[in-house]
Design a protein around this motif. Structure first.
Motif, PDB file in Angstrom:
ATOM      1  N   MET A   1       0.845  -1.208   0.000  1.00 32.01           N
ATOM      2  CA  MET A   1       0.000   0.000   0.000  1.00 32.01           C
ATOM      3  C   MET A   1       0.869   1.244   0.000  1.00 32.01           C
ATOM      4  N   ASN A   2       0.409   2.268  -0.724  1.00 28.58           N
ATOM      5  CA  ASN A   2       1.111   3.539  -0.704  1.00 28.58           C
ATOM      6  C   ASN A   2       0.881   4.235   0.630  1.00 28.58           C
ATOM      7  N   PRO A   3       1.882   4.963   1.132  1.00 33.63           N
ATOM      8  CA  PRO A   3       1.695   5.686   2.401  1.00 33.63           C
ATOM      9  C   PRO A   3       0.679   6.803   2.225  1.00 33.63           C
ATOM     10  N   PRO A   4      -0.004   7.209   3.316  1.00 35.24           N
ATOM     11  CA  PRO A   4      -0.967   8.308   3.228  1.00 35.24           C
ATOM     12  C   PRO A   4      -0.295   9.595   2.763  1.00 35.24           C
ATOM     13  N   LEU A   5      -1.076  10.425   2.074  1.00 31.58           N
ATOM     14  CA  LEU A   5      -0.552  11.722   1.648  1.00 31.58           C
ATOM     15  C   LEU A   5      -0.316  12.610   2.858  1.00 31.58           C
ATOM     16  N   ILE A   6      -1.302  12.643   3.763  1.00 31.07           N
ATOM     17  CA  ILE A   6      -1.150  13.438   4.981  1.00 31.07           C
ATOM     18  C   ILE A   6      -1.638  12.610   6.161  1.00 31.07           C
ATOM     19  N   GLU A   7      -0.882  12.655   7.248  1.00 31.44           N
ATOM     20  CA  GLU A   7      -1.201  11.917   8.464  1.00 31.44           C
ATOM     21  C   GLU A   7      -1.273  12.895   9.633  1.00 31.44           C
ATOM     22  N   VAL A   8      -2.379  12.852  10.359  1.00 32.13           N
ATOM     23  CA  VAL A   8      -2.542  13.651  11.572  1.00 32.13           C
ATOM     24  C   VAL A   8      -2.611  12.674  12.735  1.00 32.13           C
ATOM     25  N   ASP A   9      -1.654  12.761  13.658  1.00 32.26           N
ATOM     26  CA  ASP A   9      -1.564  11.817  14.776  1.00 32.26           C
ATOM     27  C   ASP A   9      -1.627  12.548  16.110  1.00 32.26           C
ATOM     28  N   GLY A  10      -2.725  12.363  16.838  1.00 30.40           N
ATOM     29  CA  GLY A  10      -2.849  12.900  18.195  1.00 30.40           C
ATOM     30  C   GLY A  10      -2.707  14.404  18.274  1.00 30.40           C
ATOM     31  N   LEU A  11      -3.202  15.127  17.270  1.00 33.45           N
ATOM     32  CA  LEU A  11      -3.020  16.583  17.226  1.00 33.45           C
ATOM     33  C   LEU A  11      -3.763  17.274  18.360  1.00 33.45           C
ATOM     34  N   CYS A  12      -3.054  18.138  19.066  1.00 42.04           N
ATOM     35  CA  CYS A  12      -3.640  18.987  20.109  1.00 42.04           C
ATOM     36  C   CYS A  12      -3.295  20.438  19.806  1.00 42.04           C
ATOM     37  N   LEU A  13      -4.297  21.297  19.799  1.00 42.22           N
ATOM     38  CA  LEU A  13      -4.102  22.729  19.613  1.00 42.22           C
ATOM     39  C   LEU A  13      -4.605  23.448  20.850  1.00 42.22           C
ATOM     40  N   SER A  14      -3.825  24.403  21.344  1.00 43.30           N
ATOM     41  CA  SER A  14      -4.236  25.124  22.537  1.00 43.30           C
ATOM     42  C   SER A  14      -3.884  26.598  22.407  1.00 43.30           C
ATOM     43  N   VAL A  15      -4.485  27.405  23.250  1.00 42.79           N
ATOM     44  CA  VAL A  15      -4.256  28.845  23.252  1.00 42.79           C
ATOM     45  C   VAL A  15      -2.971  29.125  24.018  1.00 42.79           C
TER      46      VAL A  15
END
Length: 554
Positions: A1-15
């Protein structure tokens, strides 16, 4: 299988990097090359912040406090500013929600399209111009030569969105992010823009990440759906599985918030209509250029309609069809060039005794509640202002009526001393509705009253409006380009195009057996919705050959 184009892993955004002030928590998903993925959820769910962080475009105060984003195997947060600038536009493209604010008003369209080619493509001026003309033709701009020297304000919303798409697709990015690309567009333009977008991304094998609160559109065009709520991913899966067998209660709530056809009501049309319009015409004076003579442009062509006591008449049509002009003319905010308006059987004319009574009994709910509410006034004063001409009521009686109507719209006394900026979009719309009905008018004009609201808030506001209409019995002219909402609320539908009435009739007749090709085209852009035991079934009306439905997702 081809690898994903974009991978988001456990993303956390905070102020400001403070974990306690997180707005996105532990978000993970993948997007493969050529795949079309939708992220849905209410306003404030974190959809746009996640999308912007994929390109490193989140606001300065919002930082990545955990997890990682990898594009083609490279960590986006670890990239330098120079590396990000090389990535944006060339490999990652974004179509923003409001094209008028993302296009530079001081630059011509040609200059704005040429800019990314200068930065990322090794082409001379002639080659760049040829590519720009080609992409403008592909997105449906007729006068491509004229468009190069035109400015953004000279185009409609749909045309500006096409230009934004052209600007993004010029460099054939590997991933296109579309953030609410059709929110302010009518059904026909919405479908045209989305199908054009899909045609272009499929032609280039570009992956598409579509951010939207419009579940039917996402269900129609996406392969997979990610559902977000309050900064977390609630559910993810193939489109058919999510809409027909959602696992989570929140997903079911979203699906069941989509409008469905309301029950038929009996309207007594043996009496005089509350509002009757006959042969109404409106002309605008306009200039073709700085030294050109002024000319007259006709916005309404001999409009004749009636609205009976207790009736909800929906006015639908594409942007620029004259819907809002008609509503404002009936409300006395736009002067008529010719024709007549009658209120309860008597002709309405300015400077005559009936005019004051008519204006008190004809109220309007505007499309943008924030723009129509005075930011310097408290909510109590805004609502009470509608009673200023009621000379029989005392000050205390007016204040009591304000408290009562705020309770009726679900706000209550705690909102009396607040200002508009302290309220959410749905709450501001409730204030606008309270101001319109506090004087117990006989006729209310609702101009795109729920177009800017997400699905769950929209459902609550529509339920509120229907409840108030039943309670007080006012008639309503409901102006909207959201045909799903019209199908839920209206008793009768009037279809407009280019300032004229194309077709009118009872709601069921218009939606089930339209006589006009234009009405059929409008209706084919939206689904019929059937609730099932576990989810919903979406069926698309009127295939191109006019026989069966276009497609079904269940």
């Amino acid at each position: 299988m081809n690898p994903p184009l974009i991978e988001v892993d456990g993303l956390c955004l905070s102020v400001n990097g403070v974990p306690d002030h997180s707005i996105v928590r532990d978000v993970s998903f993948r997007v493969n090359a050529g795949e079309i993925v939708g992220i849905v959820g209410e306003s404030g769910s974190g959809k746009t912040m996640v999308a912007r962080s994929l390109m490193g475009l989140q606001p300065p105060a919002i930082t990545i406090s955990g997890g990682d984003i990898r594009f083609e195997g490279r960590s986006v947060p670890a990239m330098t500013g120079k590396e990000l600038r090389a990535l944006r536009g060339a490999r990652l493209g974004m179509v923003f929600q409001e094209p008028m604010t993302s296009l530079n008003p001081s630059m011509t369209i040609g200059e704005q399209l040429d800019e990314p080619l200068k930065l990322h493509a090794q082409l001379d001026a002639n080659a760049r111009r040829a590519r720009i003309l080609d992409i403008l033709l592909r997105v449906g701009i007729r006068d491509v030569q004229g468009a190069l020297s035109a400015f953004p304000h000279q185009f409609s919303g749909g045309m500006r969105q096409r230009i934004m798409l052209a600007s993004t697709m010029l460099l054939k990015p590997a991933l296109l992010i579309a953030d609410e690309p059709t929110t302010a567009l009518d059904a026909l333009v919405q479908r045209e823009v989305l199908e054009l977008m899909l045609e272009m991304v499929r032609g280039e094998n570009t992956a598409l990440l579509m951010i939207s609160h419009d579940l039917p559109m996402v269900a129609r065009y996406c392969d997979r759906i990610i559902v977000m709520r309050q900064g977390v991913v609630v559910e993810e899966g193939p489109v058919d599985e999510i809409i027909s067998r959602p696992r989570e209660d929140y997903t079911r709530e979203l699906l069941h918030s989509m409008p469905v056809r309301g029950a038929n009501r009996t309207i007594d049309r043996a009496v005089d209509p509350v509002i009757e319009v006959r042969d109404l015409e409106v002309e605008y004076r306009q200039k073709a250029g700085l030294l050109a003579p002024k000319t007259m442009r006709k916005a309404l062509h001999g409009i004749s309609i009636g609205v009976w006591p207790g009736e909800i008449v929906a006015l639908v049509g594409a942007s620029g069809s004259g819907k809002t002009t008609l509503g404002r003319c009936i409300a006395g905010l736009v002067p008529a060039s010719s024709g007549r308006i009658a209120f309860t059987g008597s002709e309405v004319k300015p400077d005559e005794p009936i005019w004051r009574d008519y204006r008190q009994n004809c109220q309007m709910i505007f499309q943008d509640p924030f723009g129509s509410l005075d930011p310097r006034m408290k909510i109590s004063d805004i609502v009470e202002e509608a009673l200023r001409h009621d000379r029989q009521a005392t000050k205390s009686a007016k204040q009591e009526r304000v408290r009562t109507v705020l309770e009726e719209v679900g706000l209550g006394e705690r909102y009396l001393d607040r200002y508009p900026h302290e309220l959410s979009g749905g709450q501001r719309q409730r204030v606008a509705i309270a101001r319109a009905v506090v004087g117990r008018p006989k006729f209310v004009i609702a101009d795109e009253a729920v177009s800017a609201l997400d699905v769950t808030v929209r459902a609550k506001v529509l339920e509120l409006l229907a409840d108030l209409q039943r309670r007080y019995g006012f008639s309503c002219l409901f102006i909207s380009h959201d045909l799903g909402v019209v199908e839920q609320l209206a008793d009768r539908v009037v279809v407009m195009r280019d300032g004229a009435i194309v077709e009118e009739g009872d709601r069921d007749a218009i939606f089930d057996t339209p006589q006009s090709d234009y009405t059929r085209a409008l209706l084919s852009a939206i689904p019929t919705l059937t609730r099932t035991e576990t989810g919903v079934s979406l069926t698309w009306r009127f295939a191109q050959d006019g026989n069966a439905t276009a497609e079904t997702r269940a």
